[in-house]
Enzyme design. Structure first.
Site, PDB file in Angstrom:
ATOM      1  N   PHE A  11       0.704  -1.299   0.470  1.00 16.91           N
ATOM      2  CA  PHE A  11       0.285  -0.341   0.166  1.00 16.91           C
ATOM      3  C   PHE A  11       0.788   0.995  -0.132  1.00 16.91           C
ATOM      4  CE2 PHE A  11      -2.047   2.326   3.351  1.00 16.91           C
ATOM      5  CZ  PHE A  11      -2.730   3.407   2.901  1.00 16.91           C
ATOM      6  N   ILE A  12       2.183   1.483   1.082  1.00 16.66           N
ATOM      7  CA  ILE A  12       2.815   2.723   0.963  1.00 16.66           C
ATOM      8  C   ILE A  12       3.732   2.767  -0.098  1.00 16.66           C
ATOM      9  CG2 ILE A  12       3.795   4.165   2.418  1.00 16.66           C
ATOM     10  CD1 ILE A  12       2.160   3.460   5.006  1.00 16.66           C
ATOM     11  N   THR A  34       3.604 -11.428  -0.189  1.00 12.75           N
ATOM     12  CA  THR A  34       3.110 -11.711   0.362  1.00 12.75           C
ATOM     13  C   THR A  34       1.468 -11.016   0.490  1.00 12.75           C
ATOM     14  OG1 THR A  34       5.334 -12.518   1.916  1.00 12.75           O
ATOM     15  CG2 THR A  34       2.366 -12.763   2.533  1.00 12.75           C
ATOM     16  N   ASP A  53      12.543 -12.227  -0.500  1.00 10.27           N
ATOM     17  CA  ASP A  53      12.337 -12.000   0.620  1.00 10.27           C
ATOM     18  C   ASP A  53      13.172 -10.412   1.889  1.00 10.27           C
ATOM     19  OD1 ASP A  53      11.380 -11.574   4.023  1.00 10.27           O
ATOM     20  OD2 ASP A  53      10.174 -13.244   3.119  1.00 10.27           O
ATOM     21  N   ALA A  73       8.354  -2.696   3.878  1.00 10.75           N
ATOM     22  CA  ALA A  73       8.378  -4.327   4.297  1.00 10.75           C
ATOM     23  C   ALA A  73       8.152  -4.766   5.542  1.00 10.75           C
ATOM     24  CB  ALA A  73       9.091  -5.176   3.792  1.00 10.75           C
ATOM     25  N   ALA A  74       6.786  -4.992   5.862  1.00 10.42           N
ATOM     26  CA  ALA A  74       6.641  -5.077   7.541  1.00 10.42           C
ATOM     27  C   ALA A  74       5.168  -6.226   6.929  1.00 10.42           C
ATOM     28  CB  ALA A  74       5.834  -4.240   8.449  1.00 10.42           C
ATOM     29  N   TYR A 140       3.199  -6.022  17.952  1.00  9.30           N
ATOM     30  CA  TYR A 140       4.051  -5.093  16.252  1.00  9.30           C
ATOM     31  C   TYR A 140       4.370  -3.973  16.675  1.00  9.30           C
ATOM     32  CZ  TYR A 140       3.090  -1.621  12.446  1.00  9.30           C
ATOM     33  OH  TYR A 140       2.930  -1.323  11.570  1.00  9.30           O
TER      34      TYR A 140
HETATM   35  C1  UD1 Z   1      -3.935   2.296  13.179  1.00  9.91           C
HETATM   36  C2  UD1 Z   1      -2.974   1.502  13.373  1.00  9.91           C
HETATM   37  C3  UD1 Z   1      -2.431   0.616  13.420  1.00  9.91           C
HETATM   38  C4  UD1 Z   1      -1.429   1.293  14.791  1.00  9.91           C
HETATM   39  C5  UD1 Z   1      -2.565   2.493  15.594  1.00  9.91           C
HETATM   40  C6  UD1 Z   1      -1.722   3.048  16.128  1.00  9.91           C
HETATM   41  C7  UD1 Z   1      -4.288   1.079  11.183  1.00  9.91           C
HETATM   42  C8  UD1 Z   1      -5.375   0.628   9.717  1.00  9.91           C
HETATM   43  N1  UD1 Z   1      -3.924   0.830  11.902  1.00  9.91           N
HETATM   44  O1  UD1 Z   1      -4.763   1.476  14.515  1.00  9.91           O
HETATM   45  O2  UD1 Z   1      -1.294  -0.274  12.475  1.00  9.91           O
HETATM   46  O3  UD1 Z   1      -0.486   0.528  14.949  1.00  9.91           O
HETATM   47  O4  UD1 Z   1      -2.921   2.933  14.869  1.00  9.91           O
HETATM   48  O5  UD1 Z   1      -1.760   4.165  16.541  1.00  9.91           O
HETATM   49  O6  UD1 Z   1      -4.200   2.464  10.476  1.00  9.91           O
HETATM   50  N2  UD1 Z   1     -13.544   1.269  13.904  1.00  9.91           N
HETATM   51  C9  UD1 Z   1     -14.954   1.111  13.888  1.00  9.91           C
HETATM   52  N3  UD1 Z   1     -15.373   0.843  12.883  1.00  9.91           N
HETATM   53  C10 UD1 Z   1     -14.366  -0.413  12.075  1.00  9.91           C
HETATM   54  C11 UD1 Z   1     -13.181  -0.121  12.189  1.00  9.91           C
HETATM   55  C12 UD1 Z   1     -12.604   0.931  13.259  1.00  9.91           C
HETATM   56  O7  UD1 Z   1     -15.112   1.576  14.466  1.00  9.91           O
HETATM   57  O8  UD1 Z   1     -14.927  -0.850  11.065  1.00  9.91           O
HETATM   58  C13 UD1 Z   1     -12.939   2.290  15.191  1.00  9.91           C
HETATM   59  C14 UD1 Z   1     -11.375   1.279  15.552  1.00  9.91           C
HETATM   60  O9  UD1 Z   1     -12.183   0.757  16.600  1.00  9.91           O
HETATM   61  C15 UD1 Z   1     -10.921   3.041  16.268  1.00  9.91           C
HETATM   62  C16 UD1 Z   1     -10.721   3.401  14.804  1.00  9.91           C
HETATM   63  O10 UD1 Z   1     -11.988   3.480  14.029  1.00  9.91           O
HETATM   64  O11 UD1 Z   1     -11.005   3.493  17.520  1.00  9.91           O
HETATM   65  C17 UD1 Z   1      -9.923   3.332  13.996  1.00  9.91           C
HETATM   66  O12 UD1 Z   1      -9.815   2.396  13.999  1.00  9.91           O
HETATM   67  P1  UD1 Z   1      -8.154   1.915  12.690  1.00  9.91           P
HETATM   68  O13 UD1 Z   1      -8.529   2.449  11.737  1.00  9.91           O
HETATM   69  O14 UD1 Z   1      -8.651  -0.085  12.655  1.00  9.91           O
HETATM   70  O15 UD1 Z   1      -6.944   2.062  13.365  1.00  9.91           O
HETATM   71  P2  UD1 Z   1      -6.616   2.234  14.474  1.00  9.91           P
HETATM   72  O16 UD1 Z   1      -6.814   1.082  15.724  1.00  9.91           O
HETATM   73  O17 UD1 Z   1      -6.343   3.306  15.688  1.00  9.91           O
END
Ligand code: UD1
Length: 310
Positions: A11-12, A34, A53, A73-74, A140
């Site tokens: 993605f990024i 992957t 890899d 990569a992660a 992570y």
């Molecule tokens: C994100 C990062 C994560 C990082 C973290 C650091 C992403 C995908 N993840 O997690 O790698 O470790 O920030 O702070 O960018 N939510 C809903 N409905 C949904 C999906 C999510 O309500 O269908 C809510 C989640 O509960 C959360 C918020 O939306 O409160 C953001 O969720 P998400 O986009 O998954 O990211 P983070 O959990 O903040």
């Protein structure tokens, strides 16, 4: 200049590859495919693709002089890192060491590492600055934090310069919307496009610092070219500095999907979910002269216009 982008088909990474090519650079993408996809990458005469890899790459894999590595990569799923910590350890931490060894063997002067706001854990003092306590809540986050520490340690020993960018909530085209750990924006956009209900975990007042992938890769590009003293390291937050709540997010999205009539379900907050997240962006602004250009709203507009969510 010639840069290596690990995870360059992801993605990024694929956006960074495009950015560097558009600036006239040569790029070697290393990706084991992957989660990355070949179709994320353009056909370009200055682009070389190495399906491998990073853990098993050898200096002989790179014959041209390399001016910098962007290491993206992660295994980027927090959930996966909890379910398969050893595999995540190999891919997120051992892989960083492998990249560091390449820097050493090939005399590469600059390593820019994709770190994460997850290194902070659940902080209550906002905005979050880099000198606040780190307390990751997942393998992570810990692997990202220790990767930064390895980067800084070996920068000093080997003499390359190291930049760790702690990415906040990145979103944009090509983010996969249907995994268990998809970013909330890509998930909501996908559901609304398909006329399906969305679920908000919690009451929707939680905030995130949403940064558009095009801004993220501009920061990486600036970091790759920045003049940083050899042997030193720089750790910076990479966000917009502006919080958006989920309720605000839904209001923005509704403007783009006026025909969407499905319901919003409210469910219990996710385990370990943090309430607020907002980057203090003064350090990246000062040290890399970087500011995000896209607000969450303008970027959502760009995302929907591009309509390539995956
Ligand atoms: C994100 C990062 C994560 C990082 C973290 C650091 C992403 C995908 N993840 O997690 O790698 O470790 O920030 O702070 O960018 N939510 C809903 N409905 C949904 C999906 C999510 O309500 O269908 C809510 C989640 O509960 C959360 C918020 O939306 O409160 C953001 O969720 P998400 O986009 O998954 O990211 P983070 O959990 O903040």
């Amino acid at each position: 200049m010639h840069f290596i982008v690990t995870g360059g088909a992801g993605f990024i990474g694929s956006h960074l590859t495009e950015q560097l090519l558009s600036e006239g650079h040569h790029v070697t993408v290393v990706d084991n495919l992957t989660t990355g996809r070949l179709q994320n990458l353009p056909q370009h005469p200055r682009l070389r693709f190495l399906k491998k890899d990073i853990l098993i790459c050898q200096p002989e894999d790179f014959t041209e002089k390399v001016d910098g590595i962007a290491h993206l990569a992660a295994i980027s799923s927090v959930t996966e890192s909890l379910h398969r910590p050893l595999e995540a350890h190999h891919n997120n931490l051992s892989a960083t060491l492998a990249v560091i060894q390449l820097c050493q063997a090939l005399g590469i002067p600059k390593l820019v590492f994709a770190s994460s706001a997850s290194v902070y854990g659940n902080l209550t003092q906002l905005p979050i600055s880099e000198d606040q306590k780190t307390s990751p809540l997942s393998p992570y986050g810990l692997q990202k934090l220790v990767s930064e520490q390895y980067g800084s340690l070996f920068a000093k020993q080997v003499g390359f310069s190291f930049v760790g960018l702690r990415i906040f909530n990145v979103f944009g085209p090509r983010q996969v919307p249907d995994s268990t750990y998809s970013g909330v924006i890509s998930r909501f956009v996908d559901m609304m496009q398909r006329g399906l209900p969305i679920t908000i975990y919690g009451d929707g007042t939680q905030t995130r610092d949403f940064i558009y992938v095009k801004d993220v890769v501009r920061a990486f590009s600036q970091a790759l070219k920045a003049n940083i003293t050899p042997g030193s390291s720089l750790i910076c937050n990479l966000g917009t500095g502006k919080p958006t709540s989920l309720l605000q997010l839904v209001d923005i999205l509704k403007k783009y999907f006026p025909q969407w009539r499905a319901e919003i379900n409210f469910a219990a907050p996710r385990l370990g979910d943090i309430q607020h997240s907002q980057a203090d962006i003064s350090k990246i602004s000062l040290c890399l002269d970087f500011q995000a250009e896209w607000s969450a709203e303008s970027a959502i507009n760009g995302l929907i216009a591009s309509s390539i969510i995956q």
